[in-house]
Write a protein that holds these residues in place. Structure first.
Motif, short mmCIF file in Angstrom:
data_model
loop_
_atom_site.label_atom_id
_atom_site.label_comp_id
_atom_site.label_asym_id
_atom_site.label_seq_id
_atom_site.Cartn_x
_atom_site.Cartn_y
_atom_site.Cartn_z
N LEU A 5 0.87 -1.16 0.00
CA LEU A 5 0.00 0.00 0.00
C LEU A 5 0.91 1.22 0.00
O LEU A 5 1.68 1.42 0.95
N ASP A 6 0.86 2.01 -1.04
CA ASP A 6 1.73 3.17 -1.13
C ASP A 6 1.18 4.28 -0.25
O ASP A 6 0.09 4.80 -0.49
N LEU A 7 1.94 4.67 0.77
CA LEU A 7 1.48 5.67 1.73
C LEU A 7 1.77 7.10 1.28
O LEU A 7 1.42 8.04 1.99
N LEU A 8 2.39 7.27 0.13
CA LEU A 8 2.60 8.59 -0.47
C LEU A 8 3.22 9.58 0.53
O LEU A 8 2.69 10.67 0.76
N GLY A 33 3.79 2.91 8.88
CA GLY A 33 4.21 4.19 8.35
C GLY A 33 4.17 5.24 9.45
O GLY A 33 3.83 4.95 10.61
N PRO A 34 4.50 6.49 9.13
CA PRO A 34 4.46 7.57 10.11
C PRO A 34 3.06 8.16 10.25
O PRO A 34 2.17 7.91 9.42
N SER A 35 2.86 8.98 11.27
CA SER A 35 1.55 9.59 11.50
C SER A 35 1.13 10.52 10.37
O SER A 35 -0.06 10.72 10.14
N THR A 36 2.09 11.07 9.65
CA THR A 36 1.77 11.97 8.54
C THR A 36 1.08 11.26 7.39
O THR A 36 0.54 11.92 6.50
N THR A 37 1.08 9.92 7.39
CA THR A 37 0.46 9.18 6.29
C THR A 37 -0.78 8.40 6.72
O THR A 37 -1.28 7.57 5.96
N VAL A 38 -1.31 8.67 7.90
CA VAL A 38 -2.45 7.90 8.40
C VAL A 38 -3.67 8.04 7.49
O VAL A 38 -4.36 7.05 7.21
N GLU A 39 -3.96 9.25 7.04
CA GLU A 39 -5.14 9.42 6.18
C GLU A 39 -4.98 8.67 4.87
O GLU A 39 -5.95 8.10 4.35
N THR A 40 -3.77 8.66 4.32
CA THR A 40 -3.54 7.89 3.10
C THR A 40 -3.69 6.40 3.37
O THR A 40 -4.25 5.66 2.55
N LEU A 41 -3.20 5.94 4.51
CA LEU A 41 -3.36 4.53 4.88
C LEU A 41 -4.84 4.17 4.92
O LEU A 41 -5.26 3.13 4.39
N LYS A 42 -5.66 5.00 5.55
CA LYS A 42 -7.10 4.71 5.61
C LYS A 42 -7.70 4.64 4.21
O LYS A 42 -8.56 3.78 3.93
N ARG A 44 -6.13 3.78 1.47
CA ARG A 44 -5.66 2.53 0.84
C ARG A 44 -6.45 1.33 1.38
O ARG A 44 -6.80 0.42 0.63
N LEU A 45 -6.71 1.33 2.68
CA LEU A 45 -7.52 0.24 3.25
C LEU A 45 -8.92 0.24 2.64
O LEU A 45 -9.45 -0.83 2.28
N HIS A 46 -9.50 1.42 2.49
CA HIS A 46 -10.84 1.54 1.92
C HIS A 46 -10.86 1.00 0.49
O HIS A 46 -11.85 0.36 0.08
N GLU A 51 -11.84 -1.01 6.63
CA GLU A 51 -11.67 0.16 7.48
C GLU A 51 -10.59 -0.15 8.50
O GLU A 51 -10.25 -1.32 8.73
N LEU A 52 -10.06 0.89 9.12
CA LEU A 52 -9.05 0.68 10.15
C LEU A 52 -9.56 -0.28 11.22
O LEU A 52 -8.82 -1.16 11.70
N SER A 53 -10.83 -0.17 11.57
CA SER A 53 -11.42 -1.00 12.62
C SER A 53 -11.51 -2.47 12.23
O SER A 53 -11.75 -3.34 13.08
N ASP A 54 -11.32 -2.79 10.93
CA ASP A 54 -11.34 -4.19 10.49
C ASP A 54 -10.03 -4.91 10.78
O ASP A 54 -9.97 -6.14 10.76
N LEU A 55 -8.98 -4.14 11.02
CA LEU A 55 -7.67 -4.75 11.28
C LEU A 55 -7.64 -5.32 12.69
O LEU A 55 -8.10 -4.70 13.64
N ARG A 56 -7.05 -6.52 12.82
CA ARG A 56 -6.90 -7.12 14.14
C ARG A 56 -5.49 -6.92 14.70
O ARG A 56 -5.32 -6.84 15.92
#
Length: 285
Positions: A5-8, A33-42, A44-46, A51-56
């Motif tokens: 997942l490319d966190l850009l 990744g770092p906190s600066t890429t959290v929104e991009t991570l979400k 990519r998960l979408h 969703e983030l809540s789907d991760l265990r």
């Protein structure tokens, strides 16, 4: 397997990646990744229907901020997330003050732009890795950092963290990231011996992509670790070292060179290897 997942990071492609894993206990993420890429991570998960809540689970190779900086923020948003990390690295997730102080000293005014918030991970959310984690083999892999671990799945994919270096696909250049303070040449070479002994079929790189030629890749990394550390041990100056190795990459397209420069600044590796060389001289004296 799917690619990263490319966190850009800072808006640039192919600098920092994370991987989705299917485990016996549900979806897991390898590296935050770092906190600066959290929104991009979400985002990519979408794109993968999650969703983030789907991760265990969140599996970490080590606690450097490009790999684990967002762990505390993710747990704060998803308190059910379990974070797997080495026993050496775990205390620095629970109380990241020392880690942040060290990183701010290294990055100065760029810290917040690069990495963002470094939030603590509650101790209850942390699991210390053993020989097996969620069906993956796991073992210590020091050299880049003494708290580094690798994971190997049954299909032969090595989730390599930084133990297998930096290679911005599709480039064939394999470079050793060695930021201070924990680079250890001999430990890293032993780690490469152990990786080769386990004979992975492919290397899942955080920086960046999946390498399907592990033999050639690891041989080139070994050669560069030895060559770069020998240069610095022999007294190479920082500016000369940077100029020489930036010139090696001049054959690459500009976007690839920029991704390498962001993922592995040559001054990082110079400073880390110089510290290692100075400590060796002190021990010898």
């Amino acid at each position: 397997m799917e690619g990263p997942l490319d966190l850009l990071h800072l808006g640039r492609e192919k600098v920092i990646g994370a991987y989705l894993l299917d485990t016996p206990e549900g979806p897991a993420l390898y590296e935050s990744g770092p906190s600066t890429t959290v929104e991009t991570l979400k985002q990519r998960l979408h794109e993968h229907g999650l969703e983030l809540s789907d991760l265990r689970h969140l599996l970490l190779s080590h606690i450097h901020l490009d790999h684990a900086g967002a762990a505390g923020v993710l747990v704060r948003e998803h308190p059910g997330l379990i974070v797997h990390v080495s026993g050496i690295g775990a205390p620095h997730l629970v109380d990241p003050a020392r880690l942040e102080k060290s990183a701010r000293r290294l990055y100065g005014d760029l810290f917040d732009e690069l990495w963002g918030e470094l939030a603590p991970v509650p101790e209850a959310n942390i699991r210390i890795v053993g020989d097996r984690v969620l069906g993956l083999e796991c073992w210590p892999s020091p050299g880049h950092a003494r708290h580094h671990v690798c994971y190997l799945d049954a299909g032969g994919t090595l989730y390599a963290g930084d133990a297998a270096g930096v290679r911005i696909q599709p480039s064939e250049f394999v470079l050793p990231p060695a930021p201070p303070p924990e680079f250890d040449r001999d430990a890293w070479l032993e780690t490469l011996d152990e990786i080769e002994r386990r004979a992975p079929q492919r290397l899942a790189l955080v920086h960046f992509g999946v390498a399907d030629d592990p033999g050639r890749h690891l041989a080139e990394l070994r050669e560069r670790i030895q060559h770069w550390s020998a240069e610095i041990e022999a007294g190479a100056e920082q500016d000369d070292f940077i100029e020489e190795h930036e010139a090696e990459l001049a054959v690459l397209p500009a976007d690839q060179r920029a991704s390498y420069a962001q993922a592995i600044p040559f001054w990082h590796s110079y400073l880390g290897m110089r510290r290692w060389a100075e400590k060796r001289r002190e021990r010898a004296a």
